[in-house]
Scaffold this motif. Structure first.
Motif, PDB file in Angstrom:
ATOM      1  N   GLU A  25       0.851  -1.185   0.000  1.00 57.02           N
ATOM      2  CA  GLU A  25       0.000   0.000   0.000  1.00 57.02           C
ATOM      3  C   GLU A  25       0.882   1.228   0.000  1.00 57.02           C
ATOM      4  N   ASP A  26       0.629   2.132  -0.932  1.00 58.57           N
ATOM      5  CA  ASP A  26       1.407   3.375  -1.059  1.00 58.57           C
ATOM      6  C   ASP A  26       2.905   3.099  -1.171  1.00 58.57           C
ATOM      7  N   GLY A  27       3.279   2.061  -1.911  1.00 60.17           N
ATOM      8  CA  GLY A  27       4.691   1.756  -2.127  1.00 60.17           C
ATOM      9  C   GLY A  27       5.386   1.123  -0.939  1.00 60.17           C
ATOM     10  N   LYS A  28       4.633   0.684   0.053  1.00 61.78           N
ATOM     11  CA  LYS A  28       5.206   0.048   1.248  1.00 61.78           C
ATOM     12  C   LYS A  28       4.726  -1.397   1.307  1.00 61.78           C
ATOM     13  N   LEU A  29       5.654  -2.302   1.574  1.00 61.14           N
ATOM     14  CA  LEU A  29       5.351  -3.732   1.640  1.00 61.14           C
ATOM     15  C   LEU A  29       5.326  -4.195   3.089  1.00 61.14           C
ATOM     16  N   SER A  30       4.226  -4.871   3.458  1.00 61.71           N
ATOM     17  CA  SER A  30       4.115  -5.503   4.776  1.00 61.71           C
ATOM     18  C   SER A  30       3.852  -6.983   4.535  1.00 61.71           C
ATOM     19  N   VAL A  31       4.348  -7.814   5.440  1.00 60.54           N
ATOM     20  CA  VAL A  31       4.242  -9.256   5.254  1.00 60.54           C
ATOM     21  C   VAL A  31       3.762  -9.922   6.537  1.00 60.54           C
ATOM     22  N   ALA A  32       2.950 -10.972   6.364  1.00 61.25           N
ATOM     23  CA  ALA A  32       2.536 -11.796   7.500  1.00 61.25           C
ATOM     24  C   ALA A  32       2.765 -13.248   7.110  1.00 61.25           C
ATOM     25  N   LYS A  33       3.301 -14.025   8.041  1.00 61.11           N
ATOM     26  CA  LYS A  33       3.597 -15.435   7.782  1.00 61.11           C
ATOM     27  C   LYS A  33       2.636 -16.293   8.589  1.00 61.11           C
ATOM     28  N   SER A  59       4.132  -7.366   9.313  1.00 60.71           N
ATOM     29  CA  SER A  59       5.440  -6.803   9.668  1.00 60.71           C
ATOM     30  C   SER A  59       5.419  -5.297   9.454  1.00 60.71           C
ATOM     31  N   PRO A  60       6.419  -4.616   9.993  1.00 54.38           N
ATOM     32  CA  PRO A  60       6.540  -3.187   9.685  1.00 54.38           C
ATOM     33  C   PRO A  60       6.766  -3.019   8.180  1.00 54.38           C
ATOM     34  N   ALA A  61       6.301  -1.924   7.634  1.00 55.12           N
ATOM     35  CA  ALA A  61       6.379  -1.709   6.183  1.00 55.12           C
ATOM     36  C   ALA A  61       7.809  -1.383   5.750  1.00 55.12           C
ATOM     37  N   VAL A  62       8.174  -1.932   4.592  1.00 56.85           N
ATOM     38  CA  VAL A  62       9.455  -1.602   3.971  1.00 56.85           C
ATOM     39  C   VAL A  62       9.164  -1.050   2.587  1.00 56.85           C
ATOM     40  N   GLU A  63      10.078  -0.251   2.070  1.00 61.92           N
ATOM     41  CA  GLU A  63       9.901   0.328   0.742  1.00 61.92           C
ATOM     42  C   GLU A  63       9.830  -0.775  -0.312  1.00 61.92           C
ATOM     43  N   THR A  91      12.741 -11.250  -1.872  1.00 64.06           N
ATOM     44  CA  THR A  91      13.722 -10.699  -0.958  1.00 64.06           C
ATOM     45  C   THR A  91      13.119  -9.630  -0.054  1.00 64.06           C
ATOM     46  N   LYS A  92      12.287  -8.766  -0.620  1.00 64.70           N
ATOM     47  CA  LYS A  92      11.662  -7.709   0.176  1.00 64.70           C
ATOM     48  C   LYS A  92      10.796  -8.322   1.265  1.00 64.70           C
ATOM     49  N   SER A  93      10.072  -9.379   0.921  1.00 61.38           N
ATOM     50  CA  SER A  93       9.220 -10.047   1.904  1.00 61.38           C
ATOM     51  C   SER A  93      10.066 -10.644   3.015  1.00 61.38           C
TER      52      SER A  93
END
Length: 138
Positions: A25-33, A59-63, A91-93
């Motif tokens: 969302e808005d260029g930020k990636l968040s992940v849940a496992k 997870s906290p958002a990363v670019e 990799t981002k995830s």
């Protein structure tokens, strides 16, 4: 205009089946496992999403770089088939998951430290009380 994009990848990670929910969302990636255990059926995955998606701890958002391109439906079908053959996550995830693990680790350490301090304080007060009671008797 930025949108919301999501993806679920289910794969086998010895000895369990794991699902990775990616939320962009808005260029930020968040992940849940999520660990499924045995191989989930399609309808089980669908039920899981409907019941638990909004309760997932992301997870906290990363670019992340989001490509917004129009695709041919057949190309999308081939791409989906290719992704089915690939295992693992991007990799981002992985970075986002690692960040979440580090945060959880810090929270656990903090809780453990506070619990230990509280226990030490309790023992100290107990010893002080015993000393006072011992001196009152004399």
């Amino acid at each position: 205009m930025d949108g919301v994009n999501g993806r679920l990848t289910v794969y086998f990670e010895e000895p369990f089946w794991v699902g990775i929910f990616e939320h962009i969302e808005d260029g930020k990636l968040s992940v849940a496992k999520v660990t499924f255990g045995v191989e989930p059926k399609d309808y089980e995955v669908q039920e899981y999403i409907q019941k638990y998606y909004f309760g997932l701890k992301f997870s906290p958002a990363v670019e992340a770089i989001v490509k917004d391109i129009k695709r041919n439906p057949k190309r999308m079908q081939r791409s989906a088939k290719k992704q089915m053959l690939e295992t693992g996550i991007g990799t981002k995830s992985q970075q986002a998951l690692k960040l979440q693990q580090e945060q959880n680790k810090q929270e656990r350490k903090e809780k453990k430290r506070k619990k230990k301090e509280a226990e030490e304080q309790r023992m100290f007060e107990l010893k002080q009380r015993k000393k006072r009671e011992k001196h009152k008797g004399h």
